[in-house]
Design a protein around this motif. Structure first.
Motif, PDB file in Angstrom:
ATOM      1  N   ARG A   1       0.833  -1.207   0.000  1.00  0.00           N
ATOM      2  CA  ARG A   1       0.000   0.000   0.000  1.00  0.00           C
ATOM      3  C   ARG A   1       0.869   1.258   0.000  1.00  0.00           C
ATOM      4  O   ARG A   1       0.562   2.240  -0.681  1.00  0.00           O
ATOM      5  CB  ARG A   1      -0.907   0.002   1.222  1.00  0.00           C
ATOM      6  CG  ARG A   1      -2.112  -0.894   1.114  1.00  0.00           C
ATOM      7  CD  ARG A   1      -3.266  -0.138   0.520  1.00  0.00           C
ATOM      8  NE  ARG A   1      -4.500  -0.888   0.651  1.00  0.00           N
ATOM      9  CZ  ARG A   1      -5.690  -0.408   0.329  1.00  0.00           C
ATOM     10  NH1 ARG A   1      -5.790   0.826  -0.122  1.00  0.00           N
ATOM     11  NH2 ARG A   1      -6.775  -1.143   0.454  1.00  0.00           N
TER      12      ARG A   1
ATOM     13  N   GLN B   1       2.143   1.797  -3.421  1.00  0.00           N
ATOM     14  CA  GLN B   1       1.128   2.288  -4.350  1.00  0.00           C
ATOM     15  C   GLN B   1       0.779   3.751  -4.092  1.00  0.00           C
ATOM     16  O   GLN B   1       0.682   4.551  -5.031  1.00  0.00           O
ATOM     17  CB  GLN B   1      -0.136   1.420  -4.254  1.00  0.00           C
ATOM     18  CG  GLN B   1       0.061   0.011  -4.775  1.00  0.00           C
ATOM     19  CD  GLN B   1      -1.197  -0.836  -4.651  1.00  0.00           C
ATOM     20  OE1 GLN B   1      -2.159  -0.468  -3.978  1.00  0.00           O
ATOM     21  NE2 GLN B   1      -1.195  -1.985  -5.308  1.00  0.00           N
ATOM     22  N   ASN B   2       0.617   4.097  -2.838  1.00  0.00           N
ATOM     23  CA  ASN B   2       0.249   5.478  -2.531  1.00  0.00           C
ATOM     24  C   ASN B   2       1.427   6.429  -2.684  1.00  0.00           C
ATOM     25  O   ASN B   2       1.231   7.637  -2.798  1.00  0.00           O
ATOM     26  CB  ASN B   2      -0.305   5.574  -1.113  1.00  0.00           C
ATOM     27  CG  ASN B   2      -1.666   4.938  -0.982  1.00  0.00           C
ATOM     28  OD1 ASN B   2      -2.414   4.859  -1.943  1.00  0.00           O
ATOM     29  ND2 ASN B   2      -1.987   4.452   0.204  1.00  0.00           N
TER      30      ASN B   2
ATOM     31  N   ILE C   1       3.285  -1.181 -14.191  1.00  0.00           N
ATOM     32  CA  ILE C   1       2.520  -0.526 -13.125  1.00  0.00           C
ATOM     33  C   ILE C   1       3.295   0.673 -12.581  1.00  0.00           C
ATOM     34  O   ILE C   1       2.725   1.743 -12.355  1.00  0.00           O
ATOM     35  CB  ILE C   1       2.191  -1.532 -12.014  1.00  0.00           C
ATOM     36  CG1 ILE C   1       1.298  -2.665 -12.557  1.00  0.00           C
ATOM     37  CG2 ILE C   1       1.521  -0.838 -10.838  1.00  0.00           C
ATOM     38  CD1 ILE C   1       1.012  -3.756 -11.549  1.00  0.00           C
TER      39      ILE C   1
ATOM     40  N   MET D   1       2.236   4.603 -12.633  1.00  0.00           N
ATOM     41  CA  MET D   1       2.221   5.478 -11.454  1.00  0.00           C
ATOM     42  C   MET D   1       2.991   6.766 -11.724  1.00  0.00           C
ATOM     43  O   MET D   1       2.532   7.866 -11.363  1.00  0.00           O
ATOM     44  CB  MET D   1       2.809   4.729 -10.254  1.00  0.00           C
ATOM     45  CG  MET D   1       1.948   3.580  -9.752  1.00  0.00           C
ATOM     46  SD  MET D   1       2.822   2.472  -8.624  1.00  0.00           S
ATOM     47  CE  MET D   1       3.325   3.603  -7.348  1.00  0.00           C
TER      48      MET D   1
ATOM     49  N   ASP E   1      -5.951   2.566 -10.872  1.00  0.00           N
ATOM     50  CA  ASP E   1      -6.715   2.016  -9.742  1.00  0.00           C
ATOM     51  C   ASP E   1      -6.996   0.529  -9.951  1.00  0.00           C
ATOM     52  O   ASP E   1      -6.901  -0.262  -9.010  1.00  0.00           O
ATOM     53  CB  ASP E   1      -8.017   2.796  -9.568  1.00  0.00           C
ATOM     54  CG  ASP E   1      -7.782   4.218  -9.074  1.00  0.00           C
ATOM     55  OD1 ASP E   1      -6.687   4.478  -8.550  1.00  0.00           O
ATOM     56  OD2 ASP E   1      -8.683   5.064  -9.221  1.00  0.00           O
TER      57      ASP E   1
ATOM     58  N   HIS F   1      -3.748  -1.375  -9.453  1.00  0.00           N
ATOM     59  CA  HIS F   1      -3.444  -1.481  -8.032  1.00  0.00           C
ATOM     60  C   HIS F   1      -4.345  -2.506  -7.351  1.00  0.00           C
ATOM     61  O   HIS F   1      -3.891  -3.249  -6.461  1.00  0.00           O
ATOM     62  CB  HIS F   1      -3.615  -0.116  -7.369  1.00  0.00           C
ATOM     63  CG  HIS F   1      -2.427   0.766  -7.551  1.00  0.00           C
ATOM     64  ND1 HIS F   1      -2.409   2.089  -7.179  1.00  0.00           N
ATOM     65  CD2 HIS F   1      -1.188   0.519  -8.076  1.00  0.00           C
ATOM     66  CE1 HIS F   1      -1.238   2.624  -7.456  1.00  0.00           C
ATOM     67  NE2 HIS F   1      -0.477   1.687  -8.003  1.00  0.00           N
ATOM     68  N   GLU F   2      -5.582  -2.533  -7.733  1.00  0.00           N
ATOM     69  CA  GLU F   2      -6.494  -3.509  -7.131  1.00  0.00           C
ATOM     70  C   GLU F   2      -6.050  -4.935  -7.453  1.00  0.00           C
ATOM     71  O   GLU F   2      -6.037  -5.813  -6.581  1.00  0.00           O
ATOM     72  CB  GLU F   2      -7.912  -3.259  -7.657  1.00  0.00           C
ATOM     73  CG  GLU F   2      -8.953  -4.177  -7.043  1.00  0.00           C
ATOM     74  CD  GLU F   2     -10.348  -3.896  -7.572  1.00  0.00           C
ATOM     75  OE1 GLU F   2     -11.281  -4.639  -7.212  1.00  0.00           O
ATOM     76  OE2 GLU F   2     -10.503  -2.924  -8.345  1.00  0.00           O
TER      77      GLU F   2
ATOM     78  N   GLN G   1      -3.044  -5.815  -8.168  1.00  0.00           N
ATOM     79  CA  GLN G   1      -1.781  -6.020  -7.467  1.00  0.00           C
ATOM     80  C   GLN G   1      -2.021  -6.361  -6.004  1.00  0.00           C
ATOM     81  O   GLN G   1      -1.339  -7.228  -5.436  1.00  0.00           O
ATOM     82  CB  GLN G   1      -0.921  -4.761  -7.601  1.00  0.00           C
ATOM     83  CG  GLN G   1       0.523  -4.949  -7.171  1.00  0.00           C
ATOM     84  CD  GLN G   1       1.341  -3.694  -7.369  1.00  0.00           C
ATOM     85  OE1 GLN G   1       0.832  -2.589  -7.213  1.00  0.00           O
ATOM     86  NE2 GLN G   1       2.613  -3.855  -7.723  1.00  0.00           N
ATOM     87  N   ARG G   2      -2.975  -5.705  -5.365  1.00  0.00           N
ATOM     88  CA  ARG G   2      -3.260  -6.024  -3.956  1.00  0.00           C
ATOM     89  C   ARG G   2      -3.858  -7.417  -3.798  1.00  0.00           C
ATOM     90  O   ARG G   2      -3.618  -8.092  -2.794  1.00  0.00           O
ATOM     91  CB  ARG G   2      -4.214  -4.970  -3.380  1.00  0.00           C
ATOM     92  CG  ARG G   2      -3.590  -3.607  -3.177  1.00  0.00           C
ATOM     93  CD  ARG G   2      -4.485  -2.717  -2.353  1.00  0.00           C
ATOM     94  NE  ARG G   2      -5.739  -2.416  -3.018  1.00  0.00           N
ATOM     95  CZ  ARG G   2      -5.939  -1.349  -3.799  1.00  0.00           C
ATOM     96  NH1 ARG G   2      -4.943  -0.503  -4.019  1.00  0.00           N
ATOM     97  NH2 ARG G   2      -7.107  -1.129  -4.364  1.00  0.00           N
TER      98      ARG G   2
END
Length: 1432
Positions: A546, A549-550, A589, A593, A646, A649-650, A652-653
């Motif tokens: 996280r 990503q952020n 990814i 970003m 988004d 990232h989803e 990836q999580r």
């Protein structure tokens, strides 16, 4: 009887008497008033209503005060009289203070000391900030149904008629019925039908919350009122703590309580008992004044009534004193575990278990400290920022700041409070030795998964926002420094506090593994501890993902490769090929970003500072246009890529560390972002040009640009790099997806899907190429417009910013030296071919910018013709005294030049070329300053290309002119007017087969009384009249010689003719009879208006409501004018019989139809006379003489000694004044035979570049608003009067203007309104002209003259005057108003702004007034005066 006041709620507890239901107004005093206890402490403080209202606004409330009754025994509830030196709270002006430290004390009554306002504030924050997070409390499951819903059920509504919640006894009864009972364990002893302090407070809160809303009109979740009611019940032994420890009841689960008389119906049963036992005969008594209703029977459920003491007014001022509050459960936080147990317990367990218990005890201490830190953040940062007055952060930015810095930290507080509560329960149940702790952490890890990764992942954003705010807000920086100095802060700053959750989460596995190490293998807690440690360790990995990503790739030290986010075990277990595939997926990814971050940086780094900077970097009137032109639709591109990121990232999580496929989201994005890219990519050349142009012309913008480039967020990239980012990013997908496809295992679904995605992206790239090429052409046009440099005063408006303008061709051509000597050498020209002009320039580069200096006046394509494009190649002379251009050696001896190696092909294609060989390509400019230009190309192919491009451009220009011409020629005659050809040699007069009419000189349209539209045409042999609609209907009506001018006074029925310098007046009925004419009975005898044959010209117009005829006679070098006025009575009376035909044929020596109005003269040669609104203008050798006929005062414009006219002063002396036309309410265009000059209403130049150069030499000028028409004998040029821009050229031969709109009954020319000129203008023809018939035979003996009128056309579509490709729905005049690229001109010696505020004055000659009939006399040449008047 002792009175007892509880916590500011005004509960009067009457221990030994029954509850009273009668409440007097006097009892509505600060809480309880005792008549027997003289030691009562009472302080006037804030009312409870105000207190609760202030809590809803996140303000600090007064601390309730309690005074204990004397009959309560010591050790139960409170210590009544604290000993000297003990920690006691006293009330001072509604604020509770610790008597030892003199610091605000915890008002919540919470035994943990978690901070002030704990009970109310954290619930309000939960409601406001965590609306989506439902706090789950296992201990309250049995209580979940008890609340407002149960309060409103049917059974309760029936009982509510008999219940008064202001009475403590009634609350006690309801508490017994509703409190949830269960089996609770404390000290390893189970207690059936027991409940915790939290159960009691929650039940009382549900009972009284609605009553507070009804009584006080306040909705609140403050549990302190319920807490103090519960303590009142505890003090009266309504329930007891199972161990009788004497601890004050708190809103927590540490202590277990039971009712004294509760029977045990069954194990684990919860609910009310069957009834009161026989031994219990009384209930706790007291009055809760805050819940009492108003004594007035008229007080309803609305607002407060008339009474001052109405509870709804908030005037109740409670006064109570609270007892000291313990710091925590058994003060466990201040002592080690060994100090909390006896020596026997320590000796009964092994050393290993002691170490284990110490670790568990340490874990509880750390959890307590962590929760206290979270409470500290809420109290001293979040709430303090909200209630700061004046605000530390602007209110409109406060919520955003709190969200960005603190994120979901209140979620963490609730989850950790539940963990701590569970640890307290386990400590209570199993003390002194806690057997199991792993199951608690395993349950907590499940809750942490929804809170901690979000918070920790948000930390980079929080730290950046904190840094930015500290740098930009000095007040915020001082606020944080003041908080850091508080003892509770432990000298830690806010950055440390917001990083505490991340550190605390990393410590859990360490402590759990230490506990696991000291746990006996036979202990079942082993499995729980191991699972909890692994779960939290996995949670840390999720939080790390996280954070990555952020972070949006902002941290230079953050992970940049896939292997940096996976453990060593996973990396070793993954095959090499799969590692490479995951690395490419990670690169895609990560690149996405970076791309999204850069697009988001555009707003913060460029757009917002540009709008906020004061003084503005770019003028406000064009700032919005600049931002729109540069950044265009980048936000649309950002929206699509934000959605794509988004989704990535989803995935990836959910699938990290092994992502199966990312093709689906990219496929979906590629289908959706096509419109955005089709709009954005073709516009990039325009964006880059706007940036480069502003950098070159605006030093303030250049400084701003350099500052932004030094900003760390820009990564040393300039503005153009950010704008260019979407284009390479679009092409990058194809490369990365191709690499992923190569590493896919057999049978993977992406093997077929990836090529489809790549094809879509490739097709999109190809689709944008044509738009980019068009935009590049447009930008090249604008670049030429910005960098074309003309000589001062010779600028030509080529309308390069027009939407339809095109750049056809550019290239290098050579021009030979002038004369026979090559002293100056050959000149290399850079020739630019637009679709409307050909421009020859010389280039000069400086500071990376190429300037194009105009070598010759730009040539309109309408006046361009090609000559010499078929001549053979020639050679340049090598000697300095060589003659011009020569062919071969034999050429100078008169022999034919030898064929070159290129053969006979005039373009020389196919053979070797000498470096000195050139190919002629001459052109001819038909304009005034034109002529034949000898140019040479360096190769035959270059010449051929130039010829092709020029022919195509000329043909296209003619086609465009035919489609968009503003005037159309409509013939009024066809073969009527004929003159002999020079080749034929026939003299004018009669011929056997044709009548020669002579040269056509004038015409005028008019209408008869019966509505016929006629036209009169004058020529050398007389006057012809015919129908305007029939070009073959013209007939001669007057046999006069040398007719030069004619006019029609329709209101008087008079036709004026100037023939052989004599002015005649005819009744139109004598020439064209009309049966219904009002002038039919008038005299049909013509009259001569002048005496001798000396009239040069005349003019007809209206001045101050009078119709006047003014003719000019030439007397020496002077011009003598006579003003005549028609006499209507004389015109319509019957004609008298003439005495003799010869004498009275022209009415004698004096006209009876006109009377002399005035006479005056000018001491200069005059060319014309124009009627203005209130004055007349006389073009003459001095310029334009503006005269008032009432007093004959005059001024001459322009003033030739004006320094602003220095560049044209000499030309003003030599050029002939032709006409004067109004361009706006305060501006005129003075027309000379070579140029036009814009002046204001005072005659002063009012534009920096106010000179408009004609293409030809004006022989006559005419005006058809909004166009000025200049007549050259070879062509007619039509220009828009506002800017002088050339809009149309009509080619012809022997062109002359016959009628310019004067001398006919037409409405006055319109003037522009506030919005400028109406492009439609008047649709009625106002100009007549004549030209040689274009289809005449070469050897014909006669020349036919076609008389025609210029008829305005109605445009079917008017393109936007100035705009850019793909304006995106902008209005047509968008670029005209917002953006006009300025050409780089040499600095002017004089700027108009220097004179904008100077007084306007001139020295004018002043003439004496002349009376009608008096002989003219010369004015005093020395009588000069400053005339400050406004002329029109």
């Amino acid at each position: 009887m002792d009175d007892f006041d509880t916590s500011g709620i005004g509960a009067t507890l009457l221990r030994n008497s029954s509850a009273t239901s009668s409440i007097s107004e006097n009892s509505r005093r600060p809480l309880l008033s005792s008549t027997t206890d003289s030691t009562r402490v009472s302080t006037s403080g804030t009312s409870l209503t105000e207190s609760l209202s202030s809590y809803n606004r996140f303000n600090q409330s007064p601390v309730p005060q309690i005074k204990a009754p004397s009959h309560v025994p010591s050790g139960i509830g409170y210590d009544l009289i604290p000993p000297s030196g003990s920690d006691v709270k006293v009330s001072l002006d509604s604020q509770a203070y610790d008597t030892k430290t003199a610091r605000p004390w915890d008002e919540s009554g919470d035994p943990h000391g978690f901070g002030d306002d704990r009970g109310l504030d954290h619930l309000l924050d939960i409601k406001r900030r965590l609306g989506k997070l439902e706090v789950h409390d296992p201990d309250q499951d049995a209580f979940d149904g008890v609340g407002d819903d149960d309060y409103f059920d049917e059974e309760d509504e029936d009982d509510s008629r008999f219940i008064n919640l202001a009475l403590l006894s009634h609350i006690a009864v309801r508490l017994r019925d509703k409190v949830p009972r269960a089996t609770h364990v404390k000290g390893s002893i189970p207690y059936p039908r027991a409940f915790t302090g939290k159960d009691i407070v929650s039940t009382i809160q549900s009972i009284i919350q609605r009553e507070i809303l009804i009584t006080l009109g306040i909705s609140t979740n403050d549990r302190r009122i319920a807490l103090q009611v519960a303590r009142s019940l505890q003090n009266q032994l309504f329930f007891y703590e199972v161990e009788w420890g004497g601890r004050t009841l708190s809103d927590s689960v540490e202590d277990v309580y039971m009712f004294l008389d509760d029977e045990v119906p069954g194990e684990g049963e919860a609910g009310p008992s069957n009834g009161l036992s026989e031994g219990f005969t009384e209930l706790p008594t007291g009055v809760i004044t805050v819940l009492t209703k108003c004594y007035s029977p008229s007080c309803g459920e609305g607002g407060p009534c008339y009474s001052y003491s109405c509870p709804k007014r908030g005037n109740v001022a409670p006064s109570v004193v609270l007892e000291p509050t313990p710091s925590g459960p058994e003060q466990s936080g201040s002592r080690g575990w060994k100090q909390t147990v006896t020596q026997e317990v320590i000796e009964s367990i092994g050393e290993r278990e002691v170490r284990r218990q110490n670790i568990i005890h340490k874990m509880i201490e750390k959890e307590e400290q962590f929760v206290q830190d979270l409470e500290f953040i809420d109290t001293y940062f979040i709430k303090a920022l909200r209630r700061a007055d004046p605000p530390i952060v602007p209110l409109q930015e406060l919520d955003s700041l709190i969200d960005d810095i603190f994120g979901n930290i209140l979620d963490l507080r609730e989850t950790n409070k539940r963990l701590l509560e569970s640890m307290y329960v386990r400590q209570r149940e199993q003390k002194p030795v806690i057997q199991k702790i792993g199951d608690i952490f395993l349950t907590a890890a499940a809750e942490f998964r929804w809170a901690y990764p979000v918070y920790i992942g948000h930390l980079p954003v929080a730290e950046k926002r904190l840094k930015d705010e500290l740098e930009s807000n000095a007040e915020f920086r001082l606020f944080l420094e003041s908080v850091a100095r508080l003892p509770e802060a432990r000298r830690l700053d806010l950055k440390h506090f917001i990083g505490r959750p991340s550190d605390h989460l990393r410590n859990y596995p360490v402590l759990l593994e230490a506990t696991l190490k000291e746990t006996d293998p036979e202990n079942p807690d082993m499995d729980f501890l191991s699972a909890a440690a692994q779960a939290i360790r996995n949670l840390t990995s999720v939080a790390q993902l996280r954070t990555f990503q952020n972070g949006m790739a902002r941290n230079p030290n953050g992970p940049k490769d896939w292997h940096q986010l996976v453990s060593k075990e996973i990396l070793e277990a993954t095959p090499k090929q799969e590692q490479q595939r995951q690395s490419v997926i990670f690169e895609l990814i990560y690149g996405e970003m970076e791309f999204v971050r850069d697009l988001e940086t555009i707003e913060s780094l460029f757009i917002r500072p540009l709008r906020a900077t004061a003084p503005p970097v770019i003028p406000r009137d064009r700032l919005s246009a600049f931002i729109r032109d540069v950044f265009w639709t980048y936000n649309d591109v950002l929206v699509h890529h934000r959605k794509l990121l988004d989704r990535l990232h989803e995935i990836q999580r959910e699938e990290h560390p092994h992502i199966r496929s990312i093709t689906a989201p990219i496929y979906d994005a590629a289908l959706n972002w096509q419109d955005a890219y089709m709009e954005y990519v073709p516009h990039y050349p325009i964006s880059a040009f706007r940036i480069q142009e502003e950098l070159g012309n605006n030093p303030a913008f250049k400084a701003f640009h350099d500052t932004c480039q030094r900003n760390p967020d820009s990564r040393k990239l300039d503005m153009k790099a950010f704008v260019f980012r979407p284009i390479p990013r679009l092409l990058r997908y194809d490369l990365l997806l191709g690499q992923i496809k190569k590493m896919l295992p057999a049978g993977h679904e992406d093997i077929e899907a990836i090529p489809q995605v790549c094809d879509i992206i490739k097709d999109l790239g190809k689709a944008t190429e044509s738009g980019v090429a068009t935009a590049e052409k447009k930008v090249e046009l604008w670049n030429f417009h910005a960098n074309l440099v003309f000589k001062p005063g010779e600028a030509v408006d080529m309308d390069l910013l027009d939407e339809t303008r095109q750049l056809v061709h550019t290239g290098k051509l050579l021009r030979p030296p002038d004369g026979n000597f090559e002293l100056s050498g050959w000149t290399e020209l850079f020739v630019i071919l637009f679709d409307n002009y050909l421009v020859m320039t010389k280039t000069k580069e400086r500071d990376g910018i190429t300037k194009y200096y105009a070598n010759k006046r730009p040539i309109p394509l309408e006046l361009l013709s090609l000559v010499g494009f078929t001549e053979l190649q020639q050679q340049r002379s090598a000697g300095i005294f060589g003659r011009g251009l020569k062919g071969t050696k034999e050429g100078k001896e008169g022999k034919e030049p030898k064929e070159t190696a290129a053969g006979t092909d005039p373009n020389g294609a196919g053979g070797p070329e000498d470096s000195r060989t050139v190919w002629p390509c001459s052109i001819h400019h038909a304009g005034r300053v034109g002529g034949l230009y000898h140019l040479f190309a360096e190769s035959g192919a270059v010449r051929g290309e130039w010829k092709q491009k020029l022919e195509e451009a000329i043909a296209l220009r003619n086609l465009v002119n035919d489609s968009n011409k503003v005037f159309e020629m409509r013939n009024l005659s066809e073969n009527t007017f004929v003159v002999p050809s020079i080749m034929g040699g026939t003299s004018p007069g009669w011929s056997n087969d044709v009548t020669f009419t002579g040269k056509v000189t004038c015409s005028v349209p008019f209408s008869t009384a019966d509505g016929r539209g006629l036209v009169a045409v004058g020529c050398a042999e007389g006057v012809w009249i015919g129908l305007r609609s029939d070009k073959n209907s013209l007939r001669r009506v007057l046999h006069l010689k040398m007719v030069t001018q004619c006019a029609m006074l329709e209101d008087f029925g008079i036709f004026l003719v100037l023939a052989d310098k004599s002015l005649f007046a005819y009744h139109i009925e004598a020439l064209v009879p009309s049966p219904n004419s009002p002038h039919a009975g008038g005299s049909r005898t013509p009259q001569k208006l002048n005496g001798t044959k000396d009239v040069q010209f005349f003019s007809v117009g209206t001045l101050n409501g009078r119709t006047l005829i003014i003719y000019m006679k030439k007397k020496g070098m002077d011009s003598v004018f006579r003003v005549l006025e028609p006499v209507i009575g004389k015109i319509t009376e019957k004609a008298k019989a003439p005495a003799t035909f010869g004498r009275n044929l022209f009415g004698g020596s004096r006209s009876e139809w006109f009377r002399v109005y005035r006479d005056f003269f000018l001491p200069s040669e005059s060319y014309d006379l124009l009627f203005l609104k209130a004055k007349i203008a006389i073009p003459c050798t001095k310029g334009f003489e503006i005269m008032d006929l009432t007093d004959f005062k005059s001024v001459t414009i322009p003033q030739k000694d004006d320094p602003r006219l220095a560049s044209v002063a000499r030309r003003l002396e030599n050029c002939k004044a032709m006409g004067m036309f109004r361009t706006s309410e305060n501006e005129f265009l003075l027309c000379y035979d070579e140029f036009g000059l814009f002046v204001d209403r005072h005659g002063d130049p009012n534009r920096v570049n106010g000179v408009v150069e004609w293409e030809g030499t004006a022989e006559r000028v005419a005006y058809h608003p909004p166009y000025v028409v200049i007549f050259d004998s070879r062509f007619v040029e039509i220009r828009h009067v506002d800017k002088g821009r050339l809009v149309q050229i009509i080619r012809g031969a022997d062109i002359r203007c016959l009628w310019d709109g004067r001398g006919a009954s037409l409405p006055a020319p319109v003037t522009p309104g506030p919005g400028g000129w109406d492009e439609m203008g008047s649709l009625e023809a106002r100009i007549h002209a004549v030209m040689r018939a274009p289809d005449a035979q070469p050897n014909s003996k006669v020349v036919v003259q076609h008389v025609f009128e210029l008829v305005p056309t109605v445009p079917l579509y008017t393109p936007p005057p100035l705009s850019a490709p793909a304006t995106g729905g902008q209005p047509a005049n968008y670029y005209q108003q917002q953006y006009v690229p300025q050409p780089q001109m040499p600095p002017q010696q004089i700027q108009y702004s220097q004179y904008a505020q100077q007084p306007q004055y001139s020295q004018y000659q002043q003439y004496p007034q002349y009376h009608a009939g008096s002989p003219p006399h010369s004015p005093n040449a020395n009588a000069n005066a400053n005339v400050m008047q406004t002329w029109r």
